[in-house]
Structures are given as structure tokens and as C-alpha cells.
Design an enzyme around this catalytic site. Sequence first.
Site, PDB file in Angstrom:
ATOM      1  N   GLU A 141       9.574 -21.161  -5.640  1.00  0.00           N
ATOM      2  CA  GLU A 141      10.094 -21.053  -4.270  1.00  0.00           C
ATOM      3  C   GLU A 141      10.662 -22.380  -3.778  1.00  0.00           C
ATOM      4  OE1 GLU A 141       8.078 -18.786  -1.393  1.00  0.00           O
ATOM      5  OE2 GLU A 141       7.859 -17.098  -2.776  1.00  0.00           O
ATOM      6  N   HIS A 146       7.708 -14.321 -10.010  1.00  0.00           N
ATOM      7  CA  HIS A 146       8.309 -15.654  -9.904  1.00  0.00           C
ATOM      8  C   HIS A 146       8.481 -16.356 -11.251  1.00  0.00           C
ATOM      9  CE1 HIS A 146       7.214 -15.009  -5.780  1.00  0.00           C
ATOM     10  NE2 HIS A 146       7.641 -16.194  -5.392  1.00  0.00           N
ATOM     11  N   CYS A 205       4.186 -12.094 -13.375  1.00  0.00           N
ATOM     12  CA  CYS A 205       4.401 -12.378 -11.955  1.00  0.00           C
ATOM     13  C   CYS A 205       5.904 -12.478 -11.739  1.00  0.00           C
ATOM     14  CB  CYS A 205       3.713 -13.688 -11.572  1.00  0.00           C
ATOM     15  SG  CYS A 205       4.085 -14.233  -9.898  1.00  0.00           S
ATOM     16  N   CYS A 249       6.201  -5.940  -7.499  1.00  0.00           N
ATOM     17  CA  CYS A 249       5.240  -7.038  -7.358  1.00  0.00           C
ATOM     18  C   CYS A 249       4.075  -6.739  -8.297  1.00  0.00           C
ATOM     19  CB  CYS A 249       4.762  -7.088  -5.910  1.00  0.00           C
ATOM     20  SG  CYS A 249       3.446  -8.278  -5.597  1.00  0.00           S
ATOM     21  N   ASP A 266       8.307  -5.872  -2.690  1.00  0.00           N
ATOM     22  CA  ASP A 266       7.561  -7.031  -3.197  1.00  0.00           C
ATOM     23  C   ASP A 266       6.921  -7.740  -2.005  1.00  0.00           C
ATOM     24  OD1 ASP A 266       6.710  -9.100  -5.054  1.00  0.00           O
ATOM     25  OD2 ASP A 266       8.255 -10.360  -4.165  1.00  0.00           O
ATOM     26  N   SER A 267       5.983  -8.633  -2.309  1.00  0.00           N
ATOM     27  CA  SER A 267       5.351  -9.421  -1.253  1.00  0.00           C
ATOM     28  C   SER A 267       6.352 -10.383  -0.604  1.00  0.00           C
ATOM     29  CB  SER A 267       4.179 -10.208  -1.837  1.00  0.00           C
ATOM     30  OG  SER A 267       4.638 -11.030  -2.894  1.00  0.00           O
TER      31      SER A 267
HETATM   32  N1  DGL Z   1       5.088 -11.090  -6.165  1.00  0.00           N
HETATM   33  C1  DGL Z   1       3.796 -11.588  -6.576  1.00  0.00           C
HETATM   34  C2  DGL Z   1       3.464 -11.038  -7.968  1.00  0.00           C
HETATM   35  O1  DGL Z   1       4.316 -10.655  -8.732  1.00  0.00           O
HETATM   36  C3  DGL Z   1       3.752 -13.105  -6.591  1.00  0.00           C
HETATM   37  C4  DGL Z   1       3.772 -13.739  -5.215  1.00  0.00           C
HETATM   38  C5  DGL Z   1       2.543 -13.442  -4.393  1.00  0.00           C
HETATM   39  O2  DGL Z   1       1.431 -13.903  -4.728  1.00  0.00           O
HETATM   40  O3  DGL Z   1       2.692 -12.726  -3.398  1.00  0.00           O
HETATM   41  O4  DGL Z   1       2.315 -10.981  -8.319  1.00  0.00           O
END
Ligand code: DGL
Length: 274
Positions: free
Chosen positions: A153, A193, A191, A73, A10-11
Site C-alpha cells: 500500500e 496484496h 493474500c 479477499c 475485498d477489504s
Molecule cells: N485483502 C486481504 C486478504 O487478501 C488483505 C488485507 C487485509 O488484511 O484486509 O487477506
Amino acid sequence: MSKAPIGVFDSGVGGLTVLRALIAQLPREHFVYLGDTARLPYGTKSPQTVARYSLQAAEALADYGVKCLVIACNTASSVGLPTIRERIENVPVIGVIEPGAQAACGASRTGNIAVIATEGTVRGGAYQQAILRIRPDARVNAAPAPLFVALAEEGLHEGPIANDIATHYLRPMFSPSDAGASVPDTLVLGCTHFPMLAGAIRRAVGAKVQIVDSAATTAASVDAQLREAGLTRTEGGEGLVRLLATDGRERFASVGSRFLERAITPDEVELVDL
Ligand code: DGL
């Protein structure tokens, strides 16, 4: 081979919601999770940049001898999946968009489906396309909800700020000013989050809307693919979880603990360079 870990990327820490679902579904598997915390967010970056970062992360995880790679992600899945599949040979690569779309199509009665995601995921149209491939009669309405990432976050996922922002993003879709407009019966949390804000989102859309996220369906899909390929770890006890990040062990540990729903200490987090 079955002892090899599953790679999860993931990012940042958001994909830990997907890792949590994977551990619940596959408790005996070993996992290596990589969060590209030095370069997040991906959701506001161009598709070319996200695709490049995602490929680098996938290649780094491939070096750990993973038997399967999960792109946990949404933004990375929406633009990076084809190239990663092409470049990482002999390792099944699973993204979160397709399982999320399947869950949405299964949950929706009317075919009127709303998606909220990062700007990049909405702009790329990957959810819209995946849903229409499964259910060509669906009506899909997608909207970005970027502030949800920061709220999750910051630990502000419950309370008046979260409720106000959820109403701001969701009211246009679920309480349209045009009385004749049809309202979606299903909402996809597109997403990593957003499951953290499930309470505020539920309050904004009301009790009747089906809310789906891709974590559990992705875990089920990984389970099915490992079984089919005979790669499931059947022997031994609980699997090990290795956590890698490209920056900020302390922040990864403190924020990540909430996403994974278990305490992470900074010592557990290994820093890597991509
Ligand atoms: N993990 C990213 C997603 O699911 C969200 C956070 C980001 O923008 O890096 O799209």
C-alpha cells in the site's frame, strides 16, 4: 441477466489485483467492485468480525443485481464463504482460496507447499485444508507475512526494505537452518496484496520455486461457472467497471491505481455505507 454485473468484494484495494485478472479474462463483463476501506484490515481481526463484515458487503453487492459474487479477499474467503453462500441465494459465490489451492496443487511436483497470508487466513487454516482436500499427501507450511500488506500500500514493494522483509519471512521456510529439512517447491501468495511484491519474494525464494497466486485461477473459475450457467455477456463491447468504497476516495484512487495498473480518479470512486 447476462448484462448484469459481476460483484467483486475485498477489504480494500488489494482485490483490485483479482479484478485486473477478471477484466483480462472477461473483458465484456460489467463489474461492481466494493472495497471496505473504512474497516480494513481484515487480516488482523477475529473470524466473527470478518464474517460479519463480509456478509454485509456481500449483501450490499447483491443489491446491485449481480449475477455472480467474487470474494476477492483471502481473509474474507477463509471465514465468510459458507455464510455468504447460504444467505445470498441464487447467485454463485466464488472465493479465492479454492482456486489458489488448485493452482498450488497443480504446480507442485513434490507436494511440499508453503503458503504466506494474513494472520487471520493462516490461523483459520483454510488454505491448508483446501490443499489437503485436493492432495491428501501434501505437506503444507503456512506463515503470516503481515508487513507485506503495508509495503504494497505504501508503494514500497521494490527495493531494499521489501527485500529484507521478504527474506525475514521466507528464509525460515526456504533456507531452513536444519540441513535435513525439506524445502517447499511451491509458494502460494495467499493474500491479495502479495502479487505486488512478486519481485522481492522471487529474490527471497530463488528461481526454482513455483510462485502461484489465486487471481488468474479465480478468473478462470468465474469464467467457467458463468459459461456453465449460460450467464456470460456475449454481446456488446468492453464492459463497465464501477468502483465503490466505504471510505477515502482519494486514497482508494491513488493506491488502487497501482493495484489495478490503470489510473483511477477520485471522482470514479463512489462512497457507500454498509
Ligand atoms: N485483502 C486481504 C486478504 O487478501 C488483505 C488485507 C487485509 O488484511 O484486509 O487477506
